[in-house]
Every structure is written in structure tokens, then in C-alpha cells.
Design a protein around this motif. Structure first.
Motif, PDB file in Angstrom:
ATOM      1  N   TYR A  99       0.810  -1.203   0.000  1.00  0.00           N
ATOM      2  CA  TYR A  99       0.000   0.000   0.000  1.00  0.00           C
ATOM      3  C   TYR A  99       0.855   1.271   0.000  1.00  0.00           C
ATOM      4  CZ  TYR A  99      -3.628  -3.310   1.302  1.00  0.00           C
ATOM      5  OH  TYR A  99      -4.492  -4.390   1.330  1.00  0.00           O
ATOM      6  N   GLY A 100       2.175   1.090  -0.132  1.00  0.00           N
ATOM      7  CA  GLY A 100       3.065   2.240  -0.183  1.00  0.00           C
ATOM      8  C   GLY A 100       3.453   2.790   1.171  1.00  0.00           C
ATOM      9  N   GLU A 101       3.130   2.048   2.245  1.00  0.00           N
ATOM     10  CA  GLU A 101       3.460   2.524   3.580  1.00  0.00           C
ATOM     11  C   GLU A 101       4.832   2.021   3.997  1.00  0.00           C
ATOM     12  OE1 GLU A 101       0.319   0.965   5.919  1.00  0.00           O
ATOM     13  OE2 GLU A 101      -1.146   2.507   5.327  1.00  0.00           O
ATOM     14  N   CYS A 102       5.566   2.867   4.738  1.00  0.00           N
ATOM     15  CA  CYS A 102       6.876   2.478   5.234  1.00  0.00           C
ATOM     16  C   CYS A 102       6.726   1.374   6.277  1.00  0.00           C
ATOM     17  CB  CYS A 102       7.592   3.678   5.845  1.00  0.00           C
ATOM     18  SG  CYS A 102       7.939   5.001   4.643  1.00  0.00           S
ATOM     19  N   VAL A 103       7.611   0.366   6.187  1.00  0.00           N
ATOM     20  CA  VAL A 103       7.565  -0.762   7.110  1.00  0.00           C
ATOM     21  C   VAL A 103       8.380  -0.424   8.348  1.00  0.00           C
ATOM     22  CG1 VAL A 103       8.091  -3.217   7.426  1.00  0.00           C
ATOM     23  CG2 VAL A 103       7.293  -2.368   5.197  1.00  0.00           C
ATOM     24  N   HIS A 104       7.772  -0.588   9.515  1.00  0.00           N
ATOM     25  CA  HIS A 104       8.427  -0.256  10.786  1.00  0.00           C
ATOM     26  C   HIS A 104       9.123  -1.468  11.372  1.00  0.00           C
ATOM     27  CE1 HIS A 104       5.019   2.932  11.275  1.00  0.00           C
ATOM     28  NE2 HIS A 104       5.964   3.329  10.428  1.00  0.00           N
ATOM     29  N   THR A 105      10.156  -1.204  12.149  1.00  0.00           N
ATOM     30  CA  THR A 105      10.766  -2.250  12.962  1.00  0.00           C
ATOM     31  C   THR A 105       9.998  -2.361  14.277  1.00  0.00           C
ATOM     32  OG1 THR A 105      12.300  -0.757  14.051  1.00  0.00           O
ATOM     33  CG2 THR A 105      13.015  -1.720  11.962  1.00  0.00           C
ATOM     34  N   SER A 106      10.333  -3.354  15.073  1.00  0.00           N
ATOM     35  CA  SER A 106       9.645  -3.532  16.364  1.00  0.00           C
ATOM     36  C   SER A 106       9.962  -2.407  17.345  1.00  0.00           C
ATOM     37  CB  SER A 106      10.055  -4.885  16.985  1.00  0.00           C
ATOM     38  OG  SER A 106      11.466  -4.934  17.176  1.00  0.00           O
ATOM     39  N   GLY A 107      11.067  -1.688  17.098  1.00  0.00           N
ATOM     40  CA  GLY A 107      11.440  -0.597  18.009  1.00  0.00           C
ATOM     41  C   GLY A 107      10.917   0.762  17.574  1.00  0.00           C
ATOM     42  N   TRP A 108      10.029   0.785  16.589  1.00  0.00           N
ATOM     43  CA  TRP A 108       9.529   2.078  16.085  1.00  0.00           C
ATOM     44  C   TRP A 108       8.559   2.707  17.087  1.00  0.00           C
ATOM     45  CZ3 TRP A 108       4.810   4.259  14.993  1.00  0.00           C
ATOM     46  CH2 TRP A 108       4.822   5.427  14.233  1.00  0.00           C
ATOM     47  N   SER A 109       8.580   4.034  17.204  1.00  0.00           N
ATOM     48  CA  SER A 109       7.615   4.793  18.002  1.00  0.00           C
ATOM     49  C   SER A 109       7.335   6.107  17.282  1.00  0.00           C
ATOM     50  CB  SER A 109       8.156   5.055  19.411  1.00  0.00           C
ATOM     51  OG  SER A 109       9.321   5.867  19.351  1.00  0.00           O
ATOM     52  N   GLU A 110       6.302   6.804  17.711  1.00  0.00           N
ATOM     53  CA  GLU A 110       5.924   8.048  17.044  1.00  0.00           C
ATOM     54  C   GLU A 110       7.029   9.101  17.102  1.00  0.00           C
ATOM     55  OE1 GLU A 110       2.243   9.480  18.514  1.00  0.00           O
ATOM     56  OE2 GLU A 110       1.055   7.808  17.698  1.00  0.00           O
ATOM     57  N   SER A 111       7.844   9.050  18.139  1.00  0.00           N
ATOM     58  CA  SER A 111       8.922  10.029  18.248  1.00  0.00           C
ATOM     59  C   SER A 111       9.985   9.834  17.175  1.00  0.00           C
ATOM     60  CB  SER A 111       9.561   9.945  19.641  1.00  0.00           C
ATOM     61  OG  SER A 111      10.137   8.658  19.841  1.00  0.00           O
ATOM     62  N   LEU A 112      10.001   8.641  16.510  1.00  0.00           N
ATOM     63  CA  LEU A 112      10.978   8.353  15.454  1.00  0.00           C
ATOM     64  C   LEU A 112      10.429   8.640  14.066  1.00  0.00           C
ATOM     65  CD1 LEU A 112      12.339   4.939  16.817  1.00  0.00           C
ATOM     66  CD2 LEU A 112      13.358   7.210  17.095  1.00  0.00           C
ATOM     67  N   ALA A 113       9.218   9.139  13.968  1.00  0.00           N
ATOM     68  CA  ALA A 113       8.582   9.378  12.674  1.00  0.00           C
ATOM     69  C   ALA A 113       9.400  10.357  11.843  1.00  0.00           C
ATOM     70  CB  ALA A 113       7.165   9.911  12.878  1.00  0.00           C
ATOM     71  N   ILE A 114       9.506  10.076  10.537  1.00  0.00           N
ATOM     72  CA  ILE A 114      10.206  10.973   9.616  1.00  0.00           C
ATOM     73  C   ILE A 114       9.209  11.538   8.614  1.00  0.00           C
ATOM     74  CG2 ILE A 114      12.402   9.782   9.895  1.00  0.00           C
ATOM     75  CD1 ILE A 114      11.865   8.373   7.240  1.00  0.00           C
ATOM     76  N   MET A 115       9.564  12.666   8.022  1.00  0.00           N
ATOM     77  CA  MET A 115       8.656  13.358   7.117  1.00  0.00           C
ATOM     78  C   MET A 115       8.323  12.522   5.897  1.00  0.00           C
ATOM     79  SD  MET A 115       7.007  16.239   7.083  1.00  0.00           S
ATOM     80  CE  MET A 115       7.954  17.248   8.219  1.00  0.00           C
ATOM     81  N   GLU A 116       9.280  11.696   5.438  1.00  0.00           N
ATOM     82  CA  GLU A 116       9.080  10.896   4.230  1.00  0.00           C
ATOM     83  C   GLU A 116       7.964   9.877   4.397  1.00  0.00           C
ATOM     84  OE1 GLU A 116      11.598   7.628   1.563  1.00  0.00           O
ATOM     85  OE2 GLU A 116      12.620   8.899   3.044  1.00  0.00           O
ATOM     86  N   CYS A 117       7.842   9.338   5.614  1.00  0.00           N
ATOM     87  CA  CYS A 117       6.873   8.268   5.843  1.00  0.00           C
ATOM     88  C   CYS A 117       5.624   8.725   6.585  1.00  0.00           C
ATOM     89  CB  CYS A 117       7.541   7.137   6.626  1.00  0.00           C
ATOM     90  SG  CYS A 117       8.881   6.324   5.724  1.00  0.00           S
ATOM     91  N   GLU A 118       5.789   9.504   7.616  1.00  0.00           N
ATOM     92  CA  GLU A 118       4.659  10.000   8.415  1.00  0.00           C
ATOM     93  C   GLU A 118       4.749  11.517   8.526  1.00  0.00           C
ATOM     94  OE1 GLU A 118       4.809   5.784   9.291  1.00  0.00           O
ATOM     95  OE2 GLU A 118       6.366   7.266   9.672  1.00  0.00           O
ATOM     96  N   PRO A 119       4.364  12.252   7.500  1.00  0.00           N
ATOM     97  CA  PRO A 119       4.515  13.718   7.538  1.00  0.00           C
ATOM     98  C   PRO A 119       3.707  14.380   8.650  1.00  0.00           C
ATOM     99  CG  PRO A 119       3.186  13.031   5.644  1.00  0.00           C
ATOM    100  CD  PRO A 119       3.785  11.784   6.219  1.00  0.00           C
ATOM    101  N   GLY A 120       2.526  13.805   8.958  1.00  0.00           N
ATOM    102  CA  GLY A 120       1.709  14.399  10.006  1.00  0.00           C
ATOM    103  C   GLY A 120       2.364  14.299  11.371  1.00  0.00           C
ATOM    104  N   LEU A 121       2.881  13.105  11.688  1.00  0.00           N
ATOM    105  CA  LEU A 121       3.536  12.901  12.982  1.00  0.00           C
ATOM    106  C   LEU A 121       4.846  13.673  13.072  1.00  0.00           C
ATOM    107  CD1 LEU A 121       3.011   9.048  13.516  1.00  0.00           C
ATOM    108  CD2 LEU A 121       1.859  10.924  14.698  1.00  0.00           C
ATOM    109  N   ALA A 122       5.590  13.684  11.987  1.00  0.00           N
ATOM    110  CA  ALA A 122       6.877  14.378  11.998  1.00  0.00           C
ATOM    111  C   ALA A 122       6.692  15.878  12.188  1.00  0.00           C
ATOM    112  CB  ALA A 122       7.636  14.096  10.705  1.00  0.00           C
ATOM    113  N   ALA A 123       5.647  16.432  11.560  1.00  0.00           N
ATOM    114  CA  ALA A 123       5.388  17.868  11.711  1.00  0.00           C
ATOM    115  C   ALA A 123       4.996  18.204  13.139  1.00  0.00           C
ATOM    116  CB  ALA A 123       4.296  18.301  10.737  1.00  0.00           C
ATOM    117  N   ALA A 124       4.256  17.285  13.786  1.00  0.00           N
ATOM    118  CA  ALA A 124       3.828  17.543  15.162  1.00  0.00           C
ATOM    119  C   ALA A 124       5.000  17.557  16.127  1.00  0.00           C
ATOM    120  CB  ALA A 124       2.811  16.489  15.597  1.00  0.00           C
ATOM    121  N   GLU A 125       6.072  16.814  15.795  1.00  0.00           N
ATOM    122  CA  GLU A 125       7.236  16.766  16.662  1.00  0.00           C
ATOM    123  C   GLU A 125       8.107  18.006  16.541  1.00  0.00           C
ATOM    124  OE1 GLU A 125       8.127  14.573  18.917  1.00  0.00           O
ATOM    125  OE2 GLU A 125       6.315  13.400  18.610  1.00  0.00           O
TER     126      GLU A 125
END
Length: 222
Positions: free
Chosen positions: A51-77
Motif C-alpha cells: 500500500y506504499g506505507e513504510c515498514v516499521h521495525t519492532s522498536g519504532w515509536s511516534e517520536s521516530l517518525a520521519i517526514m518521508e513516511c509519516e509527515p503528520g507525525l513528523a510535523a507535530a514533533e
């Protein structure tokens, strides 16, 4: 003999080798750090789902979001760029001392406040309600008609009448001090007068003087 022509050729050859090696080193790209919390491809880049979504590792959290994959979360940080105005402390009230005096009048041979006296006391009470740490001194007086001891008691009764009225209007009783002067401190003598004319003339002596000081709270301009 040493062939200088051959030496020159060898020098040019070594220079060419060194330059070629330098170009090869410059051509090698610098490896970039892969984003933390994302599955990376061997050739570089981030693995994406069907579906074009970035695949996360088991250690992923919202604080690690990057603009390329999660622009909404990255902008909030990202920290807000708007400048926050500094909170200014509220100004302290200014205390201004009030010094007022008023005479309240009584009818002849009575310790009951007149209408004029109550109006003056109402005004004083309103002022004291807006003041801090009031200190009130009530001094009763009488005219010279009658016995001296009687007039002293009458002046004291008049002072207490004023005291009770102010307390009824909300003035704290502990701020009040009462004393009596009798006929010893007249403001009018009315020499040579008799009867009703004398009574009328001595009217200003039938008084209670109210002296008080207080701190009026004055709010400074903002």
C-alpha cells in the motif's frame, strides 16, 4: 647510461595512476545513516508495503517518525516557530494614605443621629470599605447647657452611637476608637444668647468628630 626520457615517461605514468586512484576515491558515495525504526533495503531506501506505507521495525515509536513516511507525525514533533510572548507580572496595588474628617450632628440633649449625620457616616463607610487597615477615632462633644458631668456622658453616648452605626455599615469594630470631650472643646460660644436662640446657636457643638486614616488600594494602569 640512465635514460632521462624513460624516467620522464615513468613519472608521468605514476602521476596518472595517483590521479586515477584519487578519482576513484572521490566517486565512492558516502554511506548515509538509515532512519531508526524503519526496515531498510539492501540497496538503500526504506522498505514499503503493497500500500506504499513504510515498514516499521519492532522498536519504532511516534517520536521516530520521519517526514518521508509519516509527515503528520513528523510535523507535530517539530517545535512551534511562533514566538511566545513573555508573561508580564501583574502590577502590585499602590497604597495611598487617606486623611479625612467629618462632624456628625445631634439634636439638643439627644444622642440620636440626625439624617445629615447618617448621610455623612454612609459616605465614610463606603470609603473605608475600599481602604486597607483603617484606623478611626471617634470623639464625642456636647454644648455647655446643663451640668458638666451630664454633658460628658452625653458626648460619650454620641460617640458610641456613631461607632455602632459604622459597625452596622460593615466597618470592622477593631478599627474603631472612642473617646468623649463633653463641653470642653466648643466650636461656637454664642455669648449673650438665651433660650431657643442659644440652643440653635450651639448646634455645631453637639457633634461627634470622626478622624480616620487608611490605605486606599489604587490599581495602577495596565
Amino acid at each position: 647510461m640512465f635514460d632521462t626520457t624513460q624516467c620522464s615517461r615513468l613519472s608521468r605514468s605514476w602521476i596518472g595512476v595517483v590521479l586515477s586512484a584519487g578519482l576513484v576515491l572521490l566517486a565512492v558515495p558516502v554511506a548515509q545513516a538509515e532512519p531508526v525504526g524503519y526496515v531498510s533495503e539492501s540497496a538503500g531506501g526504506i522498505v514499503r508495503s503493497d500500500y506504499g506505507e513504510c515498514v516499521h521495525t519492532s522498536g519504532w515509536s511516534e517520536s521516530l517518525a520521519i517526514m518521508e513516511c509519516e509527515p503528520g507525525l513528523a510535523a507535530a514533533e517539530q517545535p512551534a516557530e511562533t514566538e511566545v510572548a513573555a508573561m508580564e507580572p501583574a502590577p502590585e496595588p499602590v497604597l495611598r494614605r487617606i486623611n479625612l474628617s467629618s462632624d456628625t450632628y445631634f439634636e439638643f440633649d439627644r444622642a440620636v443621629l440626625t439624617r445629615e449625620g447618617m448621610d455623612k457616616l454612609n459616605e465614610i463607610a463606603r470609603t473605608l470599605k475600599q481602604a486597607r487597615d483603617p484606623s478611626i477615632h471617634i470623639v464625642g462633644h456636647a454644648d455647655r447647657i446643663g451640668a458638666e458631668d451630664y454633658n460628658l456622658k452625653l458626648s460619650r453616648d454620641r460617640a458610641h452611637a456613631v461607632e455602632q452605626y459604622l459597625v452596622q455599615q460593615g466597618v470592622p469594630a477593631q478599627a474603631l476608637q472612642v473617646s468623649a470631650m463633653g463641653e470642653s472643646s466648643p466650636v461656637k460660644e454664642c455669648a449673650g444668647m438665651r433660650g431657643q436662640a442659644l440652643i440653635d446657636c450651639l448646634g455645631p457643638n453637639r457633634r461627634t468628630e470622626i478622624e480616620f486614616s487608611a490605605f486606599e488600594v489604587v490599581e495602577p494602569e495596565r
